[in-house]
Write an enzyme that holds these catalytic residues in place. Sequence first.
Site, PDB file in Angstrom:
ATOM      1  N   ASN A   9       0.866  -1.181   0.000  1.00  0.00           N
ATOM      2  CA  ASN A   9       0.000   0.000   0.000  1.00  0.00           C
ATOM      3  C   ASN A   9       0.900   1.228   0.000  1.00  0.00           C
ATOM      4  O   ASN A   9       1.491   1.568   1.017  1.00  0.00           O
ATOM      5  CB  ASN A   9      -0.894  -0.015   1.254  1.00  0.00           C
ATOM      6  N   LYS A  11       0.135   4.341  -0.316  1.00  0.00           N
ATOM      7  CA  LYS A  11      -0.462   5.583   0.228  1.00  0.00           C
ATOM      8  C   LYS A  11      -0.170   6.751  -0.732  1.00  0.00           C
ATOM      9  O   LYS A  11      -0.110   6.544  -1.932  1.00  0.00           O
ATOM     10  CB  LYS A  11       0.053   5.854   1.639  1.00  0.00           C
ATOM     11  N   HIS A  94      -9.166   1.025   5.106  1.00  0.00           N
ATOM     12  CA  HIS A  94      -7.852   1.250   5.716  1.00  0.00           C
ATOM     13  C   HIS A  94      -8.015   2.210   6.897  1.00  0.00           C
ATOM     14  O   HIS A  94      -8.843   3.129   6.850  1.00  0.00           O
ATOM     15  CB  HIS A  94      -6.883   1.827   4.681  1.00  0.00           C
ATOM     16  N   GLU A  96      -6.411   4.690   7.867  1.00  0.00           N
ATOM     17  CA  GLU A  96      -6.272   6.121   7.562  1.00  0.00           C
ATOM     18  C   GLU A  96      -7.557   6.660   6.934  1.00  0.00           C
ATOM     19  O   GLU A  96      -7.932   7.807   7.141  1.00  0.00           O
ATOM     20  CB  GLU A  96      -5.053   6.342   6.646  1.00  0.00           C
ATOM     21  N   GLU A 166      -5.050  -4.960  10.646  1.00  0.00           N
ATOM     22  CA  GLU A 166      -4.019  -3.945  10.838  1.00  0.00           C
ATOM     23  C   GLU A 166      -4.260  -3.189  12.139  1.00  0.00           C
ATOM     24  O   GLU A 166      -5.037  -2.220  12.155  1.00  0.00           O
ATOM     25  CB  GLU A 166      -4.041  -2.955   9.668  1.00  0.00           C
ATOM     26  N   GLY A 172       2.786   2.233  10.595  1.00  0.00           N
ATOM     27  CA  GLY A 172       3.731   3.336  10.398  1.00  0.00           C
ATOM     28  C   GLY A 172       4.455   3.752  11.669  1.00  0.00           C
ATOM     29  O   GLY A 172       5.114   4.790  11.702  1.00  0.00           O
ATOM     30  N   SER A 212       3.798  -2.211  10.246  1.00  0.00           N
ATOM     31  CA  SER A 212       5.255  -2.213  10.404  1.00  0.00           C
ATOM     32  C   SER A 212       5.899  -3.569  10.073  1.00  0.00           C
ATOM     33  O   SER A 212       6.857  -3.982  10.741  1.00  0.00           O
ATOM     34  CB  SER A 212       5.652  -1.754  11.801  1.00  0.00           C
TER      35      SER A 212
HETATM   36  C1  PEP Z   1      -0.431   0.154   5.956  1.00  0.00           C
HETATM   37  O1  PEP Z   1      -0.461   1.333   5.655  1.00  0.00           O
HETATM   38  O2  PEP Z   1      -1.349  -0.585   5.587  1.00  0.00           O
HETATM   39  C2  PEP Z   1       0.696  -0.327   6.754  1.00  0.00           C
HETATM   40  C3  PEP Z   1       0.636  -1.519   7.276  1.00  0.00           C
HETATM   41  O3  PEP Z   1       1.766   0.539   6.898  1.00  0.00           O
HETATM   42  P1  PEP Z   1       3.205   0.198   7.550  1.00  0.00           P
HETATM   43  O4  PEP Z   1       3.657  -1.115   6.972  1.00  0.00           O
HETATM   44  O5  PEP Z   1       4.080   1.336   7.123  1.00  0.00           O
HETATM   45  O6  PEP Z   1       3.008   0.118   9.019  1.00  0.00           O
END
Ligand code: PEP
Length: 249
Positions: A9, A11, A94, A96, A166, A172, A212
């Site tokens: 992803n 973003k 997601h 966000e 998630e 992040g 992460s």
């Molecule tokens: C995401 O945005 O779906 C995500 C898991 O980000 P990150 O791997 O940077 O934590």
Amino acid sequence: MRQQIVAGNWKMNNDMAETEMFLVQLKKQVIPEDVSLMIAPAFTNLNHAFQSVKDHPVTIVAQNMHQSDKGAFTGEVSAAMLKSVGVKTVILGHSERRSIFKEENAVLAEKVNTALIHDMNIIFCVGETLSHRETDDHFNVIEEQLEQSLFHLSQANWKQLIIAYEPVWAIGTGETATPDQAQEMHAFIRKTIAEKYSSNVANKVSILYGGSVKPKNAAEIFSQKDVDGGLIGGASLDVENFMEIANAF
Ligand code: PEP
């Protein structure tokens, strides 16, 4: 065996030239045969990305879409628009989108319906905040997200769904759920789906972990029984890291 998936992803990262540079590098890599690779670039680069990987097994995915088919929704993109540039898979829910753009379970249910009407595949994200986990409310929150956005669907619809767990506190932040925490929640999600539908449906749906994931921790997380891959943010922006994660099963 369930489909193993590593999805990136991006973003709001990577312009047209950066997208192309990544895909040129990706096309030089040996892709593991039993892993389905997906990349979700920005809307502006979906068309180019789809054309660029036409003869390559990577799937180009959208990061979001609107629930309506057309109309006065300035700045939004419809399912038909995505399909017109070759995109047949979309990420919905997601964290966000939920937190910054205030997308709640009900509107996400509408988006899911629209995506399915257009015969699209969906990576549907669920996850709890840190305060939900600290108050031991995390299982309730995930159950509610599943119930309110997905449990009106038919058994057949589930063939087009991928779930991404998630935890918001791990996205992040550099903080990852432990492999045990990931397994515990993935098993809970699968059990919840089995109770609503059947173990046949539950055992076939791929459940990805996101938060992460990096080359150094991917293998341990992916080795968990109910973890079928990852939705990767930051680490998916670099081809080497992305490929190391894709090879971590
Ligand atoms: C995401 O945005 O779906 C995500 C898991 O980000 P990150 O791997 O940077 O934590």
